[in-house]
Design a protein around this motif. Structure first.
Motif, mmCIF file in Angstrom:
data_model
loop_
_atom_site.group_PDB
_atom_site.id
_atom_site.type_symbol
_atom_site.label_atom_id
_atom_site.label_comp_id
_atom_site.label_asym_id
_atom_site.label_seq_id
_atom_site.Cartn_x
_atom_site.Cartn_y
_atom_site.Cartn_z
ATOM 1 N N THR A 80 4.512 2.148 49.533
ATOM 2 C CA THR A 80 5.151 3.335 50.077
ATOM 3 C C THR A 80 4.297 3.997 51.149
ATOM 4 O OG1 THR A 80 6.132 5.482 49.461
ATOM 5 C CG2 THR A 80 4.149 4.803 48.280
ATOM 6 N N THR A 81 4.938 4.841 51.938
ATOM 7 C CA THR A 81 4.206 5.634 52.922
ATOM 8 C C THR A 81 3.728 6.941 52.298
ATOM 9 O OG1 THR A 81 6.281 6.623 53.660
ATOM 10 C CG2 THR A 81 5.462 4.752 54.916
ATOM 11 N N PHE A 82 4.175 7.245 51.092
ATOM 12 C CA PHE A 82 3.908 8.546 50.495
ATOM 13 C C PHE A 82 2.715 8.533 49.551
ATOM 14 C CE2 PHE A 82 8.469 8.332 51.434
ATOM 15 C CZ PHE A 82 8.529 9.335 52.382
ATOM 16 N N ALA A 83 1.647 9.192 49.965
ATOM 17 C CA ALA A 83 0.452 9.315 49.126
ATOM 18 C C ALA A 83 0.573 10.577 48.290
ATOM 19 C CB ALA A 83 -0.799 9.353 49.996
ATOM 20 N N ARG A 84 1.588 10.630 47.445
ATOM 21 C CA ARG A 84 1.846 11.812 46.632
ATOM 22 C C ARG A 84 1.427 11.547 45.197
ATOM 23 N NH1 ARG A 84 7.872 12.846 49.081
ATOM 24 N NH2 ARG A 84 7.196 13.523 51.136
ATOM 25 N N SER A 85 0.578 12.431 44.692
ATOM 26 C CA SER A 85 0.051 12.234 43.349
ATOM 27 C C SER A 85 1.148 12.212 42.297
ATOM 28 C CB SER A 85 -0.972 13.318 43.024
ATOM 29 O OG SER A 85 -0.374 14.604 43.070
ATOM 30 N N GLY A 98 1.361 -1.755 40.054
ATOM 31 C CA GLY A 98 0.561 -1.517 41.245
ATOM 32 C C GLY A 98 1.217 -0.523 42.168
ATOM 33 N N TYR A 99 0.380 0.147 42.971
ATOM 34 C CA TYR A 99 0.858 1.191 43.878
ATOM 35 C C TYR A 99 -0.052 1.184 45.095
ATOM 36 C CZ TYR A 99 2.931 5.802 44.925
ATOM 37 O OH TYR A 99 3.614 6.860 45.475
ATOM 38 N N VAL A 100 0.487 0.766 46.237
ATOM 39 C CA VAL A 100 -0.302 0.679 47.465
ATOM 40 C C VAL A 100 0.464 1.335 48.612
ATOM 41 C CG1 VAL A 100 -1.553 -1.402 46.769
ATOM 42 C CG2 VAL A 100 0.605 -1.625 47.989
ATOM 43 N N LEU A 101 -0.265 1.655 49.668
ATOM 44 C CA LEU A 101 0.321 2.322 50.828
ATOM 45 C C LEU A 101 0.703 1.324 51.908
ATOM 46 C CD1 LEU A 101 -2.060 5.407 51.035
ATOM 47 C CD2 LEU A 101 0.284 5.327 50.167
ATOM 48 N N GLY A 119 -1.744 -10.066 36.195
ATOM 49 C CA GLY A 119 -1.759 -9.187 35.032
ATOM 50 C C GLY A 119 -2.584 -7.928 35.184
ATOM 51 N N GLU A 120 -3.164 -7.719 36.351
ATOM 52 C CA GLU A 120 -3.978 -6.518 36.574
ATOM 53 C C GLU A 120 -3.101 -5.347 37.012
ATOM 54 O OE1 GLU A 120 -7.487 -7.043 39.065
ATOM 55 O OE2 GLU A 120 -7.332 -9.208 38.759
ATOM 56 N N ARG A 121 -3.699 -4.150 36.952
ATOM 57 C CA ARG A 121 -3.085 -2.952 37.539
ATOM 58 C C ARG A 121 -3.865 -2.621 38.794
ATOM 59 N NH1 ARG A 121 -0.890 1.737 33.553
ATOM 60 N NH2 ARG A 121 1.158 1.352 34.388
ATOM 61 N N VAL A 122 -3.147 -2.276 39.860
ATOM 62 C CA VAL A 122 -3.769 -2.009 41.147
ATOM 63 C C VAL A 122 -3.262 -0.668 41.673
ATOM 64 C CG1 VAL A 122 -4.057 -2.830 43.510
ATOM 65 C CG2 VAL A 122 -3.814 -4.481 41.653
ATOM 66 N N VAL A 123 -4.201 0.202 42.037
ATOM 67 C CA VAL A 123 -3.841 1.488 42.634
ATOM 68 C C VAL A 123 -4.748 1.729 43.827
ATOM 69 C CG1 VAL A 123 -3.705 3.989 42.283
ATOM 70 C CG2 VAL A 123 -3.103 2.437 40.414
ATOM 71 N N ALA A 124 -4.148 2.076 44.964
ATOM 72 C CA ALA A 124 -4.950 2.395 46.145
ATOM 73 C C ALA A 124 -5.913 3.523 45.782
ATOM 74 C CB ALA A 124 -4.030 2.820 47.291
ATOM 75 N N PRO A 125 -7.204 3.388 46.126
ATOM 76 C CA PRO A 125 -8.213 4.369 45.712
ATOM 77 C C PRO A 125 -7.890 5.803 46.125
ATOM 78 C CG PRO A 125 -9.256 2.442 46.683
ATOM 79 C CD PRO A 125 -7.782 2.273 46.877
ATOM 80 N N GLU A 126 -7.348 5.980 47.340
ATOM 81 C CA GLU A 126 -7.043 7.342 47.791
ATOM 82 C C GLU A 126 -5.946 7.985 46.941
ATOM 83 O OE1 GLU A 126 -5.205 4.563 50.970
ATOM 84 O OE2 GLU A 126 -6.720 4.478 49.430
#
Length: 198
Positions: A80-85, A98-101, A119-126
């Protein structure tokens, strides 16, 4: 081979992502979808390893689709383009892997796709940092009422739709406005939406 269904409502972006992913030796896009309903149908038909989906799409959002796929074998990667917590928290609650920008380099997207498939979880650090710093203060009922406000519904309309007294609607919205530091119900709804809580 990682089998992917790609859901994105913007045709040009969808086409570009599909072409870039198909260049990878271990990835194949088995179907694309322009909205949440098409995404669910494509997942049901093709049983992909990963659904790569945008959040904001017509009809069902990517988060709605992820919620419906909880417990299925297909893993969900949000792009997504949205970096919303608030979106990140809702995505995690929906079982997203997973959640990436979108503005990340394609190599990062492909890496996230491979890791989610493994099988991993991935989240953009920001995004992880933003989620850590910003908790959603709203109750589920307050979110429900603010969502109704975004449709332009009056307090009386909301009361009828949700089978509540108009005074009860007013009280919930007043509490939500106070929590969000908003001057009126529309501002409260906009603030909650901007933070990804609706």
């Amino acid at each position: 081979m990682i089998r992917v269904v790609l859901a994105e409502d913007q045709a040009m972006v969808r086409g570009a992502f599909a072409q870039l992913l198909d260049l990878q030796p271990d990835v194949t896009v088995v179907a694309t979808a322009g909205d949440g309903d098409e995404a669910l149908a494509a997942v049901a038909e093709h049983r992909p390893d990963v659904l790569l989906t945008d959040i904001e799409m017509p009809g069902r959002t990517g988060l709605d689709v992820a919620q419906e796929l909880q417990g299925e074998q297909t893993r969900v990667l949000i792009i997504t383009t949205f970096a919303r917590s608030g979106y990140l928290r809702r995505a995690m609650d929906a079982g997203v892997a997973g959640y990436v920008l979108k503005d990340a380099p394609i190599a990062e997207l492909v890496s996230a796709l491979r890791r989610v498939h493994a099988g991993e979880r991935v989240v953009a650090p920001e995004l992880a940092m933003a989620a850590w710093d910003s908790a959603d203060p709203l109750t589920p009922r307050e979110r429900e009422l603010l969502q109704e406000v975004t449709t332009g519904a009056s307090n009386a309309d909301i009361a009828v739709r949700l089978n509540l007294a108009e005074g009860t609607v007013r009280n919930y919205l007043s509490t939500a406005m106070a929590k969000l530091g908003a001057r009126n119900r529309s501002e409260a709804a906009n603030t909650a939406r901007e933070r990804g809580w609706l």
